[in-house]
Design an enzyme around this catalytic site. Structure first.
Site, short mmCIF file in Angstrom:
data_model
loop_
_atom_site.label_atom_id
_atom_site.label_comp_id
_atom_site.label_asym_id
_atom_site.label_seq_id
_atom_site.Cartn_x
_atom_site.Cartn_y
_atom_site.Cartn_z
N LYS A 121 10.28 -2.15 15.23
CA LYS A 121 10.66 -0.67 14.83
C LYS A 121 11.46 -0.03 15.54
CE LYS A 121 7.95 -0.83 11.00
NZ LYS A 121 8.52 -0.99 9.65
N TYR A 166 5.88 7.10 10.57
CA TYR A 166 4.37 7.26 10.24
C TYR A 166 3.19 7.24 11.20
CZ TYR A 166 6.61 4.34 6.21
OH TYR A 166 7.24 4.24 5.12
N PHE A 167 2.49 8.06 11.14
CA PHE A 167 0.97 8.18 11.71
C PHE A 167 0.29 7.17 11.09
CE2 PHE A 167 1.89 10.53 15.69
CZ PHE A 167 3.36 10.88 15.54
N TYR A 194 5.47 -6.19 17.22
CA TYR A 194 5.64 -5.25 15.93
C TYR A 194 6.43 -4.03 16.10
CZ TYR A 194 4.64 -1.50 12.49
OH TYR A 194 4.59 -0.90 11.76
N ASN A 209 8.06 -9.83 -1.58
CA ASN A 209 7.77 -11.40 -1.60
C ASN A 209 6.22 -11.57 -1.80
OD1 ASN A 209 6.58 -10.59 0.86
ND2 ASN A 209 7.91 -11.77 2.20
N LEU A 210 5.64 -10.60 -2.07
CA LEU A 210 4.22 -10.42 -2.50
C LEU A 210 3.46 -11.26 -1.39
CD1 LEU A 210 4.48 -11.12 -6.37
CD2 LEU A 210 4.40 -8.91 -4.90
N LEU A 234 -8.91 1.23 10.96
CA LEU A 234 -10.27 1.81 10.77
C LEU A 234 -10.77 2.10 9.36
CD1 LEU A 234 -12.65 3.27 12.32
CD2 LEU A 234 -11.38 4.97 12.17
N GLY A 294 -5.03 -2.75 24.14
CA GLY A 294 -3.59 -2.11 23.58
C GLY A 294 -3.91 -0.65 22.85
N TYR A 332 0.97 -1.19 -0.01
CA TYR A 332 -0.14 0.01 0.08
C TYR A 332 0.84 1.38 0.03
CZ TYR A 332 -3.23 3.65 2.26
OH TYR A 332 -3.96 4.79 2.38
N SER A 383 7.37 3.63 12.83
CA SER A 383 6.19 3.94 12.95
C SER A 383 5.78 4.96 14.37
CB SER A 383 5.26 2.59 13.35
OG SER A 383 4.13 2.60 13.67
N ALA A 384 4.76 5.44 14.10
CA ALA A 384 4.42 6.34 15.68
C ALA A 384 4.04 5.46 16.69
CB ALA A 384 2.99 7.01 15.52
C1 WQD Z 1 -7.69 3.90 14.53
C2 WQD Z 1 -8.77 4.02 15.65
C3 WQD Z 1 -9.36 2.26 16.89
C4 WQD Z 1 -10.62 -0.58 13.84
C5 WQD Z 1 -2.22 0.91 13.81
C6 WQD Z 1 -1.13 0.22 14.55
C7 WQD Z 1 0.26 1.03 14.15
C8 WQD Z 1 0.04 1.60 12.51
C9 WQD Z 1 -1.37 2.02 12.08
C10 WQD Z 1 1.80 0.02 11.28
C11 WQD Z 1 -8.43 3.35 16.81
C12 WQD Z 1 -10.55 2.53 16.22
C13 WQD Z 1 -10.23 0.80 14.52
C14 WQD Z 1 -12.10 -0.70 13.90
C15 WQD Z 1 -12.32 1.07 15.60
N1 WQD Z 1 0.60 0.50 11.85
N2 WQD Z 1 -11.03 1.31 15.32
N3 WQD Z 1 -12.97 -0.04 14.72
O1 WQD Z 1 -4.33 1.51 16.02
O2 WQD Z 1 -3.97 3.87 15.54
O3 WQD Z 1 -2.52 2.00 14.27
O4 WQD Z 1 -2.24 1.16 12.43
O5 WQD Z 1 2.61 0.89 11.67
O6 WQD Z 1 1.57 0.74 14.20
O7 WQD Z 1 -1.13 0.33 15.96
O8 WQD Z 1 -5.05 2.39 13.77
O9 WQD Z 1 -6.91 2.43 12.28
O10 WQD Z 1 -6.28 0.15 13.94
O11 WQD Z 1 -7.33 2.39 14.83
O12 WQD Z 1 -13.02 1.87 16.24
O13 WQD Z 1 -12.74 -1.53 13.16
O14 WQD Z 1 -9.63 3.53 15.15
O15 WQD Z 1 -9.79 2.04 18.33
O16 WQD Z 1 -9.08 4.55 17.98
P1 WQD Z 1 -3.99 2.38 15.13
P2 WQD Z 1 -6.56 1.59 13.66
#
Ligand code: WQD
Length: 338
Positions: A152, A176-177, A148, A32-33, A199, A293, A11, A124-125
């Site tokens: 990082k 990355y955020f 994970y 590596n797909l 999300l 978490g 992505y 990663s953040a």
């Molecule tokens: C965002 C918000 C959830 C899914 C993760 C990894 C991080 C990075 C980015 C790699 C949170 C809420 C989510 C859902 C929800 N990846 N949520 N329902 O957790 O901030 O970060 O992805 O580097 O390492 O931790 O992203 O998109 O999973 O969640 O309510 O079905 O959406 O609780 O508040 P996150 P996320």
């Protein structure tokens, strides 16, 4: 420059390939797909009009990496390949440590032998854990709340020590955020293998009718509307951050950390509303318990990248929703229909 882009079929990798090529660089992809599709590389070629060699293989294959560095006259490595599912990493820690750390060490050793000393690393953040204050600066305390995130953190340490030991190395560590959205063409986008953990891809699948509703993981956080707040960054802006980091590598010795985020927090419910406006249909949701978490709030202070790289996010969450919906609508099964 000639760039070895690992994970370039993924992505973030495919969007980064587009921006690198449009900035005048030549890109060779090693992937590596396992969690990506060769069709994404074909789409990068369609968008840019340039040939993009795809080497299907693993970063842990030192002989293969050395061959690519020599055959393509690589000037810099952009390392995005890796396993990245937080939950999976807690179930399979050894696989995550072996894969992510062995890949980085193999790449560094091969690059060192071949005289390649420029590297941009995908961090990663998540290394900030649950931040004490927001917005988060690069000097904030670091912690690993899952394997994970630990890979990082360890990756950043490996590269920092390497650059300190050998000043000829020039390294950018990009934290990355939360990347969202898709290329404006609708030709490339996020294409998760199975049920999305994140999300935005999940919301997109609800909008497409794949899932009937979104589960909102808690609305009792100490945030304006009680739902989790994150820094959602358009993937094209994130990709451009890699180009900016690469273009500034030669200006500084050693390893340097940069936050790549918008500097703005968006809640889950605000994200749902933004996507509803983009797709024109309601996104049904149900509030459930918190996800283990998860933290309440996380968003960047991106001023260092702005000052030192001349980079800042330009696209909004609303634009990212429009672009994501264009990708979803044109590719209901991602790259599988190709
Ligand atoms: C965002 C918000 C959830 C899914 C993760 C990894 C991080 C990075 C980015 C790699 C949170 C809420 C989510 C859902 C929800 N990846 N949520 N329902 O957790 O901030 O970060 O992805 O580097 O390492 O931790 O992203 O998109 O999973 O969640 O309510 O079905 O959406 O609780 O508040 P996150 P996320």
């Amino acid at each position: 420059m000639n760039i070895l882009l690992t994970g370039g079929a993924g992505y973030i990798g495919s969007h980064t390939a587009v921006e690198l090529i449009e900035d005048g660089h030549a890109v060779v992809i090693l992937d590596n797909l396992v969690n990506s599709h060769h069709e994404a590389v074909r789409r990068v070629e369609r968008i840019t009009g340039r040939s993009v060699p795809l080497v299907e293989g693993d970063c842990t294959d030192g002989a293969l990496v050395r061959r690519i560095l020599v055959d393509h006259g690589i000037d810099a490595v952009m390392h995005l390949a890796g396993l990245k599912a937080v939950g999976e990493s807690t179930e399979q820690p050894l696989r995550y440590y072996r894969t992510n750390l062995t890949a980085l060490l193999t790449l560094c050793e091969a690059a060192h032998e071949q005289g390649v000393r420029r590297l941009v690393f995908s961090s990663s953040a998540t290394v900030y854990g649950d931040p004490e204050t927001v917005p988060i600066t690069e000097t904030a305390p670091l912690t690993a709340t899952n394997p994970y995130g630990a890979t990082k953190l360890f990756g950043e340490r490996i590269l920092t020590d390497l650059a300190a030991a050998d000043p000829s190395w020039r390294v950018a560590l990009l934290r990355y955020f939360n990347p969202i959205g898709a290329h404006e063409s609708g030709l490339i986008g996020e294409d998760p293998n199975d049920v999305p953990n994140n999300l935005f891809p999940y919301i997109s699948k609800v909008a497409a009718g794949t899932f009937d509703k979104l589960s909102v993981f808690g609305d009792d956080y100490d945030t304006p509307d009680g739902t989790g707040v994150r820094d959602y960054l358009h993937v094209t802006d994130l990709a451009r951050g890699h180009v900016a980091a690469l273009d500034h590598l030669d200006g500084r010795r050693g390893a340097r950390v940069y936050n790549l985020g918008t500097g703005w927090g968006t809640s889950v419910l605000e994200a749902v509303a933004a996507f509803e406006r983009a797709c024109g249909t309601p996104i049904p949701y149900v509030v459930v318990g918190r996800r283990a978490g998860d933290i309440a709030t996380c968003y960047a202070d991106p001023s260092r990248a702005n000052a030192e790289l001349g980079w800042q996010a330009r696209k909004t969450v609303a634009e990212a929703c429009v672009d994501a919906w264009r990708w979803q609508s044109a590719n209901p099964n991602g790259y599988r229909d190709a």
